[in-house]
Design an enzyme around this catalytic site. Structure first.
Site, mmCIF file in Angstrom:
data_model
loop_
_atom_site.group_PDB
_atom_site.id
_atom_site.type_symbol
_atom_site.label_atom_id
_atom_site.label_comp_id
_atom_site.label_asym_id
_atom_site.label_seq_id
_atom_site.Cartn_x
_atom_site.Cartn_y
_atom_site.Cartn_z
ATOM 1 N N SER A 67 -36.824 -9.570 -43.937
ATOM 2 C CA SER A 67 -36.407 -9.865 -45.481
ATOM 3 C C SER A 67 -35.498 -9.125 -45.927
ATOM 4 O O SER A 67 -34.321 -8.762 -45.343
ATOM 5 C CB SER A 67 -37.708 -10.018 -46.197
ATOM 6 O OG SER A 67 -37.157 -10.473 -47.635
ATOM 7 N N HIS A 68 -35.737 -8.123 -46.916
ATOM 8 C CA HIS A 68 -34.886 -7.508 -47.778
ATOM 9 C C HIS A 68 -34.826 -5.888 -47.128
ATOM 10 O O HIS A 68 -33.993 -5.335 -47.507
ATOM 11 C CB HIS A 68 -35.111 -7.233 -49.381
ATOM 12 C CG HIS A 68 -36.807 -6.938 -49.227
ATOM 13 N ND1 HIS A 68 -37.583 -7.416 -49.159
ATOM 14 C CD2 HIS A 68 -37.362 -5.690 -49.831
ATOM 15 C CE1 HIS A 68 -38.787 -6.963 -49.204
ATOM 16 N NE2 HIS A 68 -38.612 -5.691 -49.505
ATOM 17 N N ASP A 84 -31.017 -12.373 -49.992
ATOM 18 C CA ASP A 84 -31.528 -11.214 -49.421
ATOM 19 C C ASP A 84 -31.262 -11.372 -47.768
ATOM 20 O O ASP A 84 -30.727 -12.496 -47.421
ATOM 21 C CB ASP A 84 -32.682 -10.920 -49.561
ATOM 22 C CG ASP A 84 -33.875 -11.915 -49.222
ATOM 23 O OD1 ASP A 84 -33.444 -13.041 -49.056
ATOM 24 O OD2 ASP A 84 -34.977 -11.636 -48.928
ATOM 25 N N ASP A 90 -33.302 -12.906 -45.333
ATOM 26 C CA ASP A 90 -33.599 -14.072 -44.710
ATOM 27 C C ASP A 90 -33.326 -15.057 -45.786
ATOM 28 O O ASP A 90 -33.914 -16.464 -45.432
ATOM 29 C CB ASP A 90 -35.087 -13.992 -44.384
ATOM 30 C CG ASP A 90 -36.073 -13.831 -45.494
ATOM 31 O OD1 ASP A 90 -35.503 -13.240 -46.375
ATOM 32 O OD2 ASP A 90 -37.073 -14.328 -45.411
ATOM 33 N N ARG A 140 -34.694 -15.008 -51.313
ATOM 34 C CA ARG A 140 -34.493 -14.327 -52.681
ATOM 35 C C ARG A 140 -33.454 -14.368 -53.266
ATOM 36 O O ARG A 140 -32.128 -14.915 -52.628
ATOM 37 C CB ARG A 140 -34.690 -12.458 -52.695
ATOM 38 C CG ARG A 140 -36.049 -12.091 -52.117
ATOM 39 C CD ARG A 140 -36.202 -10.631 -52.094
ATOM 40 N NE ARG A 140 -37.336 -10.054 -51.632
ATOM 41 C CZ ARG A 140 -37.942 -8.838 -52.137
ATOM 42 N NH1 ARG A 140 -37.298 -8.236 -52.688
ATOM 43 N NH2 ARG A 140 -39.116 -8.807 -51.740
ATOM 44 N N LYS A 165 -39.900 -19.435 -51.064
ATOM 45 C CA LYS A 165 -39.008 -19.326 -52.165
ATOM 46 C C LYS A 165 -37.601 -19.382 -51.589
ATOM 47 O O LYS A 165 -37.208 -19.538 -50.402
ATOM 48 C CB LYS A 165 -39.068 -17.636 -52.877
ATOM 49 C CG LYS A 165 -39.293 -16.506 -51.912
ATOM 50 C CD LYS A 165 -39.363 -15.508 -52.616
ATOM 51 C CE LYS A 165 -39.361 -14.151 -51.719
ATOM 52 N NZ LYS A 165 -40.361 -13.729 -51.047
HETATM 53 C C1 G16 Z 1 -42.333 -10.741 -49.945
HETATM 54 C C2 G16 Z 1 -43.206 -11.836 -50.422
HETATM 55 C C3 G16 Z 1 -43.297 -11.802 -52.155
HETATM 56 C C4 G16 Z 1 -43.446 -10.527 -52.632
HETATM 57 C C5 G16 Z 1 -42.578 -9.442 -51.755
HETATM 58 C C6 G16 Z 1 -42.658 -8.024 -52.310
HETATM 59 O O1 G16 Z 1 -40.915 -11.068 -50.267
HETATM 60 O O2 G16 Z 1 -43.161 -12.866 -49.858
HETATM 61 O O3 G16 Z 1 -44.121 -12.689 -52.283
HETATM 62 O O4 G16 Z 1 -43.109 -10.553 -53.930
HETATM 63 O O5 G16 Z 1 -42.586 -9.497 -50.440
HETATM 64 O O6 G16 Z 1 -44.107 -7.591 -52.074
HETATM 65 P P1 G16 Z 1 -44.435 -6.206 -52.189
HETATM 66 O O7 G16 Z 1 -44.281 -5.874 -53.580
HETATM 67 O O8 G16 Z 1 -45.845 -6.368 -51.641
HETATM 68 O O9 G16 Z 1 -43.622 -5.266 -51.461
HETATM 69 P P2 G16 Z 1 -40.091 -10.951 -49.008
HETATM 70 O O10 G16 Z 1 -38.657 -11.531 -49.919
HETATM 71 O O11 G16 Z 1 -39.827 -9.619 -48.804
HETATM 72 O O12 G16 Z 1 -40.368 -11.970 -47.939
#
Ligand code: G16
Length: 543
Positions: free
Chosen positions: A113-114, A277, A279, A282, A376
């Site tokens: 992801s990010h 982001d 993938d 976001r 999302k």
């Molecule tokens: C993931 C989850 C989200 C979450 C985020 C941050 O997003 O899919 O639901 O809000 O991580 O999570 P944490 O606070 O545990 O780091 P992504 O975009 O990273 O896949």
């Protein structure tokens, strides 16, 4: 074709976090590491024989090699059909859309992801269910249980297959289809939004900058915003996906998307700015001189949903993760629709969406989505905004001012302390836990605590429970402080402190967030002993 059965032993620490398994890339590149986890996914879903699977990733370093390994394991296991994004590319929302459209038995998405990418940065893998959404906590636990007892995996002894050329081939029992990763997603977007109205908006001189951050959304944004909707050339910047995201951190917040922020706060700023982001799930929304927090964006989207063609009939209900600001709840109250509060993690929205209890959901971590898929969706959020902007014909700043006048303003910020020593982070959480019972009734810096607890969630659809989902301290008047440890970091612990204060208006609606939140910020550091326990004097990231 020869199928090899490879002996292996369990590898410690393959427990999926908030969103799948995320580790340093070199960890994933160790012998058996990826294979053990993939075989555990196959085992957890009752084997891959006769099943269809979507495969794609955000293009980060190791993406293509990982896909080759998974393809060979799926062939060895007797998968019936693999759908793969050309070059191994597929945004997370597109993957969810395609799993649903082609009714596959789920999918495997390769992304951290990010998080930054590269051989010394992060890699990740997650399994999505046949509904297109991330594996529920139950399925994730089952995958983890298999990683603890795995002793062998199967892999076909084959040369790498061509995943670059769009087309179809069959190997043993497995039909392998390489598809354009953009087309099906673009088609879905066209059914949800009034593309003609957005085209007119751009024709009238409305300008946009979309920062794809050298991540997966570049080709999607180019095709849809510039190609189909006629936004001016070069509206999409950093559009070419790179294995290391150009050395950047593909997290669409004001710190990491600073290039976009400079454009939007500079001379001759465009009317609308956005970023997504690694993938593509976001989003960041920013107007001319006007940053919109993800929590506010979610609330504004809910309030304006009836102006968006695919949502004209209104929303069944809405949901937000617990640390997301309560701005959404105020809109839900006015619309007289249910509002759900879930733990952090998109996986908790899946049941509510499947049961048609909610249409729109979102999180403070820059994620918004709807019932159109089960992830999302960054570009979808941008199109949603463009659709109601085309109708309202007001600037982003005017829309925000109007929203706060109607609903009051939830000032909000999140402070992240990254790569904190795990023991120190756990001590901080334990310290707070120990004080939960004595907090209520105390007034600190003029703020009266009315409630303190550790959040837990009872899923109204499948009856499952999630406990220990963050420490909440609630104040009289609607302010809150929340402490949580992130489940997506790959180094030590990341402490997230979520800070919110409510201003009902009509005065004080245009304060600087840091001023409006000053007492809350001071209180958070006092009650947690953060500086003393971690040695940190300032957060690494403020969003
Ligand atoms: C993931 C989850 C989200 C979450 C985020 C941050 O997003 O899919 O639901 O809000 O991580 O999570 P944490 O606070 O545990 O780091 P992504 O975009 O990273 O896949």
């Amino acid at each position: 074709m020869h199928i090899k059965t490879v002996s292996t032993t369990p590898i410690e620490g393959q427990k999926p976090g908030t969103s799948g398994l995320r580790m340093k890339t070199r960890v994933f590149m160790q012998p058996h590491y990826l294979e053990n986890f993939v075989q555990s996914i196959f085992n957890a879903i009752g084997g891959i024989e006769g099943k269809s699977l979507l495969l794609g990733g955000d293009g980060r370093y190791f993406n293509q090699q990982a896909i080759q390994t998974i393809v060979k394991m799926a062939i060895a296991g007797g998968a019936s059909h693999l759908i793969i994004g050309a070059e191994g590319i597929m945004s997370t929302p597109a993957a969810s859309a395609i799993i649903r459209k082609f009714k596959t038995n789920g999918g495997i998405i390769l992304s951290a992801s990010h998080n930054a990418g590269g051989i010394d940065e992060d890699f990740g893998i997650k399994y999505n269910l046949p509904n297109g959404g991330p594996a529920t906590a139950r399925v994730s636990d089952r995958i983890f249980a298999y990683t603890l007892e795995i002793d062998q995996y199967q892999i076909a002894d084959l040369d790498d297959i061509d995943i670059i050329t769009i087309g179809e081939t069959t190997i043993a029992e497995t039909r392998i289809q390489i598809i354009d990763p953009v087309a099906d997603y673009a088609e879905l977007m066209e059914t949800l939004f009034d593309f003609d109205a957005i085209r007119e908006l751009f024709k009238s001189g409305f300008r946009i900058k979309f920062d794809a951050m050298h991540a997966v959304t570049g080709p999607y944004a180019k095709a849809i915003l510039e190609g189909q909707l006629g936004a001016e050339k070069d509206s999409v910047i950093n559009a070419v996906p790179l294995p290391d995201f150009g050395g950047g951190h593909p997290d669409p917040n004001p710190i990491h998307a600073h290039q976009l922020m400079e454009i939007m706060y500079g001379d001759d700023a465009p009317d609308f700015g956005a970023a997504s982001d690694g993938d593509g799930d976001r989003n960041l929304i920013v107007g001319k001189n006007c940053y919109v927090t993800p929590s506010d964006s979610l609330a504004v989207m809910a309030a304006n949903a009836k102006l968006v063609s695919g949502y004209r009939k209104g929303l069944k209900g809405v949901a937000r993760s617990m640390p997301t600001s309560q701005a959404l709840d105020r809109v839900a109250k006015k619309l007289d629709i249910p509002a759900f509060e879930t733990p952090t993690g998109w996986k908790y929205f899946g049941n509510l969406l499947d049961a048609n209890k909610v249409t729109l959901c979102g999180e403070e971590s820059a994620g918004t989505g709807s019932s159109h898929i089960r992830e999302k969706d960054g570009l979808w959020a941008v199109l949603f905004w463009l659709n109601f902007l085309a109708n309202r014909k007001q600037s982003v700043a005017e829309i925000m001012a109007d929203h706060w006048k109607t609903y009051g303003r939830n000032y909000y910020t999140r402070h992240d302390y990254e790569a904190v020593e795990s023991d120190a982070a756990n001590n901080l959480m334990d310290g707070l836990r120990g004080k939960l019972a004595i907090f209520p009734g105390h007034t600190i810096n003029g703020l009266a605590i009315i409630h303190a607890d550790e959040f837990s969630y009872h899923d109204p659809v499948d009856g499952s429970n999630a406990t220990a989902q963050g420490i909440r301290i609630l104040f009289d008047g609607g302010s809150r402080i929340i402490f949580r440890l992130s489940g997506t970091g790959t180094e030590g612990a990341t402490i997230r402190v979520y800070l919110e204060s409510f201003e009902p208006g009509p005065e004080n609606l245009d304060q600087k967030p840091e001023d409006a939140l000053a007492d809350i910020i001071k209180t958070a550091s006092q009650i947690s002993n953060l500086e003393e326990l971690t040695g940190r004097t300032a957060p690494d990231v403020k969003t």
